[in-house]
Design a protein around this motif. Structure first.
Motif, PDB file in Angstrom:
ATOM      1  N   GLU A 132       0.701  -1.242  -0.425  1.00 35.38           N
ATOM      2  CA  GLU A 132       0.192   0.154   0.396  1.00 35.38           C
ATOM      3  C   GLU A 132       0.969   1.275  -0.201  1.00 35.38           C
ATOM      4  O   GLU A 132       2.440   1.368   0.645  1.00 35.38           O
ATOM      5  CB  GLU A 132      -0.446   0.091   1.189  1.00 35.38           C
ATOM      6  N   LEU A 133       0.855   2.230  -1.147  1.00 36.34           N
ATOM      7  CA  LEU A 133       1.213   3.654  -0.868  1.00 36.34           C
ATOM      8  C   LEU A 133      -0.035   4.563  -0.590  1.00 36.34           C
ATOM      9  O   LEU A 133      -1.063   4.687  -1.512  1.00 36.34           O
ATOM     10  CB  LEU A 133       1.296   3.330  -2.363  1.00 36.34           C
ATOM     11  N   GLU A 134       0.856   5.509   0.540  1.00 43.38           N
ATOM     12  CA  GLU A 134      -0.424   6.722   0.884  1.00 43.38           C
ATOM     13  C   GLU A 134       0.556   8.198   0.264  1.00 43.38           C
ATOM     14  O   GLU A 134       1.259   8.351   0.351  1.00 43.38           O
ATOM     15  CB  GLU A 134      -1.787   6.811   1.719  1.00 43.38           C
ATOM     16  N   CYS A 135      -0.037   9.253  -0.963  1.00 45.50           N
ATOM     17  CA  CYS A 135       0.342  10.116  -1.679  1.00 45.50           C
ATOM     18  C   CYS A 135      -0.747  11.297  -0.609  1.00 45.50           C
ATOM     19  O   CYS A 135      -1.770  11.167  -1.445  1.00 45.50           O
ATOM     20  CB  CYS A 135       1.285   9.775  -2.226  1.00 45.50           C
ATOM     21  N   GLU A 136       0.654  12.600  -0.316  1.00 44.23           N
ATOM     22  CA  GLU A 136      -0.424  13.275   0.352  1.00 44.23           C
ATOM     23  C   GLU A 136       0.492  14.695   0.473  1.00 44.23           C
ATOM     24  O   GLU A 136       1.569  14.907   0.377  1.00 44.23           O
ATOM     25  CB  GLU A 136      -0.940  13.193   1.571  1.00 44.23           C
ATOM     26  N   ALA A 137      -0.101  15.171  -0.635  1.00 44.77           N
ATOM     27  CA  ALA A 137      -0.065  17.048  -0.467  1.00 44.77           C
ATOM     28  C   ALA A 137       0.175  17.616   0.396  1.00 44.77           C
ATOM     29  O   ALA A 137      -0.405  17.785   1.625  1.00 44.77           O
ATOM     30  CB  ALA A 137      -0.375  17.464  -2.067  1.00 44.77           C
ATOM     31  N   ASN A 138       1.668  18.279   1.479  1.00 47.09           N
ATOM     32  CA  ASN A 138       1.635  18.452   2.186  1.00 47.09           C
ATOM     33  C   ASN A 138       0.861  20.634   2.179  1.00 47.09           C
ATOM     34  O   ASN A 138       1.234  20.734   1.273  1.00 47.09           O
ATOM     35  CB  ASN A 138       2.647  18.987   3.308  1.00 47.09           C
ATOM     36  N   MET A 139      -0.029  21.039   3.496  1.00 48.58           N
ATOM     37  CA  MET A 139      -0.421  21.789   3.347  1.00 48.58           C
ATOM     38  C   MET A 139       0.152  22.777   4.469  1.00 48.58           C
ATOM     39  O   MET A 139       1.849  22.721   5.064  1.00 48.58           O
ATOM     40  CB  MET A 139      -1.311  21.652   4.180  1.00 48.58           C
ATOM     41  N   PRO A 140       0.407  24.230   4.226  1.00 52.21           N
ATOM     42  CA  PRO A 140       0.641  25.458   4.710  1.00 52.21           C
ATOM     43  C   PRO A 140       1.411  25.366   5.900  1.00 52.21           C
ATOM     44  O   PRO A 140       0.212  24.242   6.991  1.00 52.21           O
ATOM     45  CB  PRO A 140       0.529  26.836   4.215  1.00 52.21           C
ATOM     46  N   GLY A 141       2.466  24.825   6.665  1.00 52.77           N
ATOM     47  CA  GLY A 141       2.868  24.313   8.373  1.00 52.77           C
ATOM     48  C   GLY A 141       2.696  22.777   8.720  1.00 52.77           C
ATOM     49  O   GLY A 141       2.504  21.699   9.335  1.00 52.77           O
ATOM     50  N   GLU A 142       2.074  22.047   7.110  1.00 53.76           N
ATOM     51  CA  GLU A 142       2.122  20.710   7.794  1.00 53.76           C
ATOM     52  C   GLU A 142       4.297  19.919   6.802  1.00 53.76           C
ATOM     53  O   GLU A 142       4.049  20.739   5.622  1.00 53.76           O
ATOM     54  CB  GLU A 142       1.459  19.859   6.885  1.00 53.76           C
ATOM     55  N   GLY A 143       4.518  18.883   7.676  1.00 54.97           N
ATOM     56  CA  GLY A 143       5.677  18.456   6.644  1.00 54.97           C
ATOM     57  C   GLY A 143       6.445  19.737   6.241  1.00 54.97           C
ATOM     58  O   GLY A 143       6.916  19.993   7.260  1.00 54.97           O
ATOM     59  N   ASN A 144       7.346  19.605   5.029  1.00 49.81           N
ATOM     60  CA  ASN A 144       8.059  20.586   4.563  1.00 49.81           C
ATOM     61  C   ASN A 144       7.115  21.695   4.399  1.00 49.81           C
ATOM     62  O   ASN A 144       8.208  23.030   3.938  1.00 49.81           O
ATOM     63  CB  ASN A 144       9.066  20.022   4.085  1.00 49.81           C
ATOM     64  N   GLY A 145       6.264  21.661   4.083  1.00 53.14           N
ATOM     65  CA  GLY A 145       4.963  23.359   3.836  1.00 53.14           C
ATOM     66  C   GLY A 145       4.805  22.766   2.550  1.00 53.14           C
ATOM     67  O   GLY A 145       4.653  22.483   1.793  1.00 53.14           O
ATOM     68  N   THR A 146       3.873  24.209   1.626  1.00 56.22           N
ATOM     69  CA  THR A 146       3.767  23.632   0.423  1.00 56.22           C
ATOM     70  C   THR A 146       4.222  22.887  -0.558  1.00 56.22           C
ATOM     71  O   THR A 146       5.379  23.628  -0.440  1.00 56.22           O
ATOM     72  CB  THR A 146       3.170  24.900  -0.266  1.00 56.22           C
ATOM     73  N   ASN A 147       3.675  22.592  -1.654  1.00 54.07           N
ATOM     74  CA  ASN A 147       4.306  21.878  -2.239  1.00 54.07           C
ATOM     75  C   ASN A 147       5.652  20.749  -1.938  1.00 54.07           C
ATOM     76  O   ASN A 147       6.296  20.830  -2.956  1.00 54.07           O
ATOM     77  CB  ASN A 147       5.322  23.214  -3.299  1.00 54.07           C
TER      78      ASN A 147
END
Length: 188
Positions: A88-103
């Motif tokens: 299983e693979l889940e790919c999620e775009a990070n929003m501002p303030g999540e992960g390393n940020g937008t993009n």
């Protein structure tokens, strides 16, 4: 339980190779026979395999066989063919303030057969390996088309495609004044 005549030494052993990926039908069974007088007959629990000693392209399941030799000696053996959990693979775009940020993206992978090869391809290319399931966060990525692929030890593969759009941070402010009277060109 089978009773064999006292002069029977027929012995059957089955070795199985599990299916490589969840949902595949590529399991195999190898049969090893000793002390049997030919010709031999093979009666499998699934009749479509009767007469065959080694089986290929099998789905997961339990398989049993009764082997009978020319002296009416018999022996039985059974083996299970298993399958791994789905990759299983889940790919999620990070929003501002999540992960390393937008993009940036967070990729979570699990299941399959551990030892994973992970590849991000696009304007930025990254390859790495992991010994166990987990997640990985990309840096902020430049615009473009991307593919993230995870491949497990058995060659099972999952991937996702995504696009990073070019962002424009242009702010436009307009200041003006209304015309003094309707129909006049006195505004600015």
């Amino acid at each position: 339980f089978t009773i064999n005549p006292s002069n029977c030494d027929l012995s059957v052993r089955l070795d199985a190779e599990d299916v490589s990926c969840n949902g595949f039908d590529d399991g195999t069974i190898d049969m090893f026979i000793s002390n049997g007088a030919g010709p031999l007959s093979f009666d499998w629990s699934d009749d479509q395999y009767d007469g065959q000693s080694n089986l290929f392209d099998l789905p997961p399941g339990i398989y049993s066989v009764t082997v009978t030799d020319a002296n009416s000696c018999t022996d039985e053996a059974a083996v299970a063919i298993n399958e791994p959990d789905p990759l299983e693979l889940e790919c999620e775009a990070n929003m501002p303030g999540e992960g390393n940020g937008t993009n940036s993206y967070t990729f979570s992978f699990s299941g399959g057969t551990p030892f994973y090869v992970c590849n991000l391809t696009g304007p930025v290319n990254v390859s790495f390996t992991e010994n166990e399931a987990g997640e990985w966060e990309s840096e902020v990525l430049p615009p473009g088309n991307y593919t993230f692929t995870v491949t497990d030890q058995n060659g099972c593969e999952e991937s996702c495609n995504f696009i990073i759009d070019l962002e424009c941070d242009l702010d436009l402010e307009l200041d003006g004044t209304d015309p003094n009277c309707a129909g006049e060109a006195s505004g600015s």
